[in-house]
Enzyme design. Structure first.
Site, PDB file in Angstrom:
ATOM      1  N   CYS A 227       0.820  -1.221   0.000  1.00 13.36           N
ATOM      2  CA  CYS A 227       0.000   0.000   0.000  1.00 13.36           C
ATOM      3  C   CYS A 227       0.848   1.263   0.000  1.00 13.36           C
ATOM      4  O   CYS A 227       0.311   2.367  -0.093  1.00 13.36           O
ATOM      5  CB  CYS A 227      -0.947  -0.008   1.194  1.00 13.36           C
ATOM      6  SG  CYS A 227      -2.326  -1.162   0.982  1.00 13.36           S
TER       7      CYS A 227
ATOM      8  N   ASP B  23     -14.268   2.807   2.340  1.00  9.95           N
ATOM      9  CA  ASP B  23     -13.438   1.696   1.898  1.00  9.95           C
ATOM     10  C   ASP B  23     -14.010   0.939   0.710  1.00  9.95           C
ATOM     11  O   ASP B  23     -13.275   0.242   0.003  1.00  9.95           O
ATOM     12  CB  ASP B  23     -13.215   0.726   3.067  1.00  9.95           C
ATOM     13  CG  ASP B  23     -12.465   1.387   4.207  1.00  9.95           C
ATOM     14  OD1 ASP B  23     -11.299   1.752   3.994  1.00  9.95           O
ATOM     15  OD2 ASP B  23     -13.046   1.583   5.285  1.00  9.95           O
TER      16      ASP B  23
ATOM     17  N   GLY C  48     -11.328 -13.479 -13.144  1.00 12.33           N
ATOM     18  CA  GLY C  48     -10.353 -12.415 -13.031  1.00 12.33           C
ATOM     19  C   GLY C  48      -9.887 -11.919 -14.382  1.00 12.33           C
ATOM     20  O   GLY C  48     -10.482 -12.221 -15.427  1.00 12.33           O
ATOM     21  N   HIS C  49      -8.801 -11.158 -14.361  1.00 19.21           N
ATOM     22  CA  HIS C  49      -8.248 -10.593 -15.594  1.00 19.21           C
ATOM     23  C   HIS C  49      -6.748 -10.444 -15.419  1.00 19.21           C
ATOM     24  O   HIS C  49      -6.267 -10.114 -14.330  1.00 19.21           O
ATOM     25  CB  HIS C  49      -8.872  -9.231 -15.887  1.00 19.21           C
ATOM     26  CG  HIS C  49      -8.436  -8.656 -17.205  1.00 19.21           C
ATOM     27  ND1 HIS C  49      -8.777  -9.217 -18.416  1.00 19.21           N
ATOM     28  CD2 HIS C  49      -7.688  -7.557 -17.503  1.00 19.21           C
ATOM     29  CE1 HIS C  49      -8.261  -8.499 -19.399  1.00 19.21           C
ATOM     30  NE2 HIS C  49      -7.591  -7.484 -18.880  1.00 19.21           N
ATOM     31  N   SER C  50      -6.003 -10.697 -16.505  1.00 18.31           N
ATOM     32  CA  SER C  50      -4.541 -10.619 -16.442  1.00 18.31           C
ATOM     33  C   SER C  50      -4.009  -9.867 -17.655  1.00 18.31           C
ATOM     34  O   SER C  50      -4.612  -9.881 -18.730  1.00 18.31           O
ATOM     35  CB  SER C  50      -3.935 -12.022 -16.393  1.00 18.31           C
ATOM     36  OG  SER C  50      -4.316 -12.763 -17.544  1.00 18.31           O
TER      37      SER C  50
ATOM     38  N   LYS D  71       0.284   3.456  -3.056  1.00 23.31           N
ATOM     39  CA  LYS D  71      -0.893   4.291  -3.234  1.00 23.31           C
ATOM     40  C   LYS D  71      -0.496   5.737  -3.503  1.00 23.31           C
ATOM     41  O   LYS D  71       0.501   6.232  -2.971  1.00 23.31           O
ATOM     42  CB  LYS D  71      -1.777   4.232  -1.976  1.00 23.31           C
ATOM     43  CG  LYS D  71      -2.478   2.915  -1.770  1.00 23.31           C
ATOM     44  CD  LYS D  71      -3.291   2.892  -0.490  1.00 23.31           C
ATOM     45  CE  LYS D  71      -4.489   3.793  -0.550  1.00 23.31           C
ATOM     46  NZ  LYS D  71      -5.399   3.582   0.606  1.00 23.31           N
TER      47      LYS D  71
ATOM     48  N   SER E 286     -14.648   9.178   1.570  1.00 21.09           N
ATOM     49  CA  SER E 286     -13.438   8.362   1.372  1.00 21.09           C
ATOM     50  C   SER E 286     -13.599   6.997   2.021  1.00 21.09           C
ATOM     51  O   SER E 286     -12.697   6.497   2.685  1.00 21.09           O
ATOM     52  CB  SER E 286     -12.222   9.095   1.955  1.00 21.09           C
ATOM     53  OG  SER E 286     -12.030  10.336   1.326  1.00 21.09           O
TER      54      SER E 286
ATOM     55  N   ASP F  10     -10.465   0.844   7.553  1.00 21.30           N
ATOM     56  CA  ASP F  10      -9.205   0.123   7.719  1.00 21.30           C
ATOM     57  C   ASP F  10      -8.035   1.066   7.479  1.00 21.30           C
ATOM     58  O   ASP F  10      -8.121   2.030   6.714  1.00 21.30           O
ATOM     59  CB  ASP F  10      -9.117  -1.153   6.871  1.00 21.30           C
ATOM     60  CG  ASP F  10      -9.159  -0.932   5.379  1.00 21.30           C
ATOM     61  OD1 ASP F  10      -9.441   0.193   4.941  1.00 21.30           O
ATOM     62  OD2 ASP F  10      -8.917  -1.902   4.638  1.00 21.30           O
TER      63      ASP F  10
END
Length: 349
Positions: free
Chosen positions: A18, A52, A140-142, A21, A50, A228
């Site tokens: 993170c 989560d 998913g995606h790749s 970010k 803002s 979080d």
């Protein structure tokens, strides 16, 4: 013929976890002028705050929680990278008080640089955490990507009346943090090869600990707000809660739980660039006590990857809520401060 040297995952990424970010101020600037999602009456939580995750009300009994989170590796062990990234992504659902139901994988890989076996380990690590949370990786995606990236899009469910937001803190509320701070500092030490013995296992135990207690806390009417603590640090996410709730947060610096070696590593200068960017982004929203050492400030701005929950609850229920969190398997959970009436800001004492 000698085997080619194994490439470290962290060598392929300019940042990790993170800590990748965008700084809060940069993100705010990029989102300025974007259309709000207000016209949709069923959108209970959108871009107006803002929070989560987004929340969409289906009917009187069910709302859907939707979120996505991904980043570059902060560790070199492929399976651990997958586990951390998955735990972090699922956390957004728990932070809203919800129960995750399924996930989709997000994968970007430099296909000519990573052995397929390494990629399989990343995916296996993420799948193992999803299995622990009781959800499938349903697709998913790749893409072929210059740096390795992995994460999840996660869908959850919740009763509309039990949604917990970072806008729910009330004046007088107690503040509880469920995990120790210092993941970014540990990550910086890993990059430099100076992380002490035993500290890696401690970091992995924290970053792969699911925040499932958030779903339990949403059942308690004394719990008013949850978020979080991730890339913006405890001060940054505290400031988001203060601004969203219209209250001031007063946090005791010495009450914040730390990973066991975080203090000494911070004093030795093992701080991420994201920590400095975070501090520069807070502006006048954060007040520090006079004479607070820079290393201590770095702990408060340290970007957490798969960090804990910041919980605002009624003061008379704080002891019971804290005991419930500890009993659920969060040994570093601590009461760190309170909310009070006043201009939205975070005051550190």
């Amino acid at each position: 013929m000698d085997a080619a040297p194994q490439i470290r995952l962290t060598e392929l990424a300019h940042g990790g976890g993170c800590g990748c970010k965008l700084a809060p101020s940069v993100l705010q600037n990029l989102l300025a002028g974007q259309a709000m999602a207000a016209p949709f009456s069923q959108l209970l939580v959108g871009t107006e705050s803002s929070d989560d995750a987004a929340v969409w009300q289906v009917n009187d009994e069910i709302a859907i929680i939707a979120t996505t989170d991904f980043f570059m590796p902060m560790v070199d062990d492929a399976r651990d990278f997958g586990r951390i990234a998955a735990t972090n992504a699922i956390s957004d659902v728990y932070a809203m008080g919800g129960k995750p139901v399924m996930a989709l994988a997000i994968l970007g890989i430099p296909v000519n640089k990573l052995d397929p076996a390494v990629v399989r380990e990343i995916l296996a690590g993420g799948a193992s955490v999803c299995a622990e949370a009781g959800i499938p990786v349903a697709g998913g995606h790749s893409i072929d990507c210059p740096e390795p990236v992995y994460g999840l899009a996660v869908i959850g469910i919740i009763h509309p009346s039990k949604v917990r937001r970072n806008t729910g803190a009330r004046a007088g509320d107690a503040l509880i943090l469920t995990k120790g701070i210092g993941v970014g500092i540990y990550s910086a030490a890993i990059k430099k090869g100076v992380l002490p013995d035993g500290a890696y296992d401690e970091m992995i135990a924290s970053t792969t600990l699911l925040n499932r207690v958030g779903a339990e806390l949403a059942e308690d009417p004394a719990v008013h707000g949850i978020t979080d603590v991730t890339g913006f640090g405890v001060l940054g996410h505290g400031l988001e809660m203060a601004r969203g709730s219209g209250v001031a947060l007063r946090i005791a610096a010495d009450a914040i739980p730390l990973l066991s070696r975080a203090g000494e590593l911070a004093q030795a200068g093992h701080v991420t660039g994201a920590s400095h960017r975070n501090w520069d982004s807070y502006g006048a929203g954060v007040e520090l006590p006079p004479g607070l050492p820079d290393w201590h400030r770095a702990l408060l701005t340290d970007p957490q990857t798969s960090g804990g929950l910041l919980v605002a609850c009624a003061p008379e229920a704080a002891d019971a809520v804290l005991a419930r969190i500890a009993a659920a398997g969060y040994p570093l959970a601590r009461r760190i401060g309170s909310a009070e009436a006043g201009a939205p800001r975070v005051v550190v004492t």
